[in-house]
Design a protein around this motif. Structure first.
Motif, PDB file in Angstrom:
ATOM      1  N   SER A 136      41.810  44.329  44.984  1.00  0.00           N
ATOM      2  CA  SER A 136      40.796  44.808  45.853  1.00  0.00           C
ATOM      3  C   SER A 136      40.068  45.968  45.846  1.00  0.00           C
TER       4      SER A 136
ATOM      5  N   CYS B 170      33.719  38.267  41.757  1.00  0.00           N
ATOM      6  CA  CYS B 170      33.525  38.736  42.992  1.00  0.00           C
ATOM      7  C   CYS B 170      34.352  38.322  44.188  1.00  0.00           C
ATOM      8  N   SER B 171      34.194  38.584  45.144  1.00  0.00           N
ATOM      9  CA  SER B 171      35.136  38.122  46.104  1.00  0.00           C
ATOM     10  C   SER B 171      35.428  36.582  46.246  1.00  0.00           C
TER      11      SER B 171
ATOM     12  N   ASN C 220      41.443  40.288  47.817  1.00  0.00           N
ATOM     13  CA  ASN C 220      40.411  39.169  47.960  1.00  0.00           C
ATOM     14  C   ASN C 220      39.303  39.091  46.907  1.00  0.00           C
ATOM     15  N   LYS C 221      39.548  40.010  45.638  1.00  0.00           N
ATOM     16  CA  LYS C 221      38.390  39.827  44.519  1.00  0.00           C
ATOM     17  C   LYS C 221      39.270  39.504  43.366  1.00  0.00           C
TER      18      LYS C 221
ATOM     19  N   THR D 214      33.388  32.136  41.489  1.00  0.00           N
ATOM     20  CA  THR D 214      33.805  33.534  42.111  1.00  0.00           C
ATOM     21  C   THR D 214      34.680  34.322  41.098  1.00  0.00           C
TER      22      THR D 214
END
Length: 282
Positions: free
Chosen positions: A87, A32-33, A64-65, A29
């Motif tokens: 974010s 990405c998120s 959250n990223k 991840t």
């Protein structure tokens, strides 16, 4: 698990109470998120536990990223995690989390990133000056300034807020070995290290014609406010964002991720030693 089984970037090892705790950016991840971060535990730096989630991105958390580059430092009997995130509506920044255990859970004790909110920042690390003053050292990212910067900013004694303005220590284009043909200059992953003779070093990463590298610099007054002098590259074989630690037999190691290609990146461990006031690979 072995290192070949652990897909993380930006590895960080905390020796504590007879064990080794490994943190890093989840490779799956990285761009990405992301739902959180993990810790792996070892007795010998060879065999590691399954991942244990030590930080969870909750629904009400501001970011959250691209949850990147966790470092865990022991300070005033607590464990503090410096982690970078963003974010869709907020610039990237480094927030400081806190726990009573190296296993977590690491939780926010402030509402936001501690780096300047209007800046794109990443890869915050911890430094305590000769006067005992806490600092965050971090990157002001090339996406905003083109020539990436490494900056330092004094923190309050409880690490909850800045008590000074950011100061630029150096820019990515400054080293004698920098690739001047590039149209952007990147700073990544600063980590502070003091030698046995008291010399203050910083390792950090960037890109040259050979790819992603591990660089080294030193302060001319052995503190954060000195002039930073660039030395020869420490590692230039497609790897970086490293840190340095000692094992329980007083062997010194550099750990970094290599190759710098997702999802192939893995933690890689090298023996390292002090020689003539600097660091060299064994």
């Amino acid at each position: 698990m072995k290192f070949k089984d652990i897909n993380i970037r930006d590895p960080y090892v905390l020796p504590y109470d007879g064990k080794y705790y490994l943190y890093g950016t989840r490779g799956s991840t990285a761009w990405c998120s992301a739902a959180g971060l993990d810790v792996y535990v070892s007795d010998d730096l060879e065999s590691w536990s399954e991942p244990h989630e030590c930080f969870t991105v909750t629904k009400d958390f501001w970011a959250n990223k691209e949850v990147w580059a966790p470092e865990v430092h022991i300070y005033k009997d607590k464990f503090y995690m410096f982690v970078s995130l963003r974010s869709d509506t907020r610039a990237r920044g480094t927030q400081i989390l806190r726990s009573d255990s190296p296993m977590g859970p690491f939780l926010p004790f402030t509402d936001d990133a501690i780096t300047p909110k209007e800046w794109e920042c990443l890869d915050g690390t911890f430094y305590i000056s000769k006067k005992g003053e806490p600092y965050i050292v971090f990157c002001h990212e090339w996406v905003q300034v083109t020539d990436g910067e490494i900056c330092a900013m004094k923190l309050s004694d409880d690490l909850s807020h800045p008590v000074g303005e950011p100061v630029i220590l150096f820019r990515a284009s400054e080293p004698f070995w920098a690739d001047k043909s590039r149209d952007k200059f990147i700073t990544d992953g600063p980590f502070m290290y003091r030698t046995n003779c008291g010399k203050l070093l910083m390792i950090w990463s960037t890109f040259t014609q050979s790819g992603y590298v591990q660089a080294i610099a030193h302060s001319d007054n052995d503190d954060i406010d000195g002039n930073w002098i660039h030395e020869d590259l420490l590692f230039e074989k497609d790897g970086g964002h490293g840190m340095i630690f000692n094992d329980y037999n007083d062997n010194k190691y550099l750990i970094l991720h290599s190759p710098n290609e997702n999802p192939l990146e893995r933690p890689v461990l090298f023996g390292i030693k002090e020689e003539n006031g600097t660091l060299v690979l064994k």
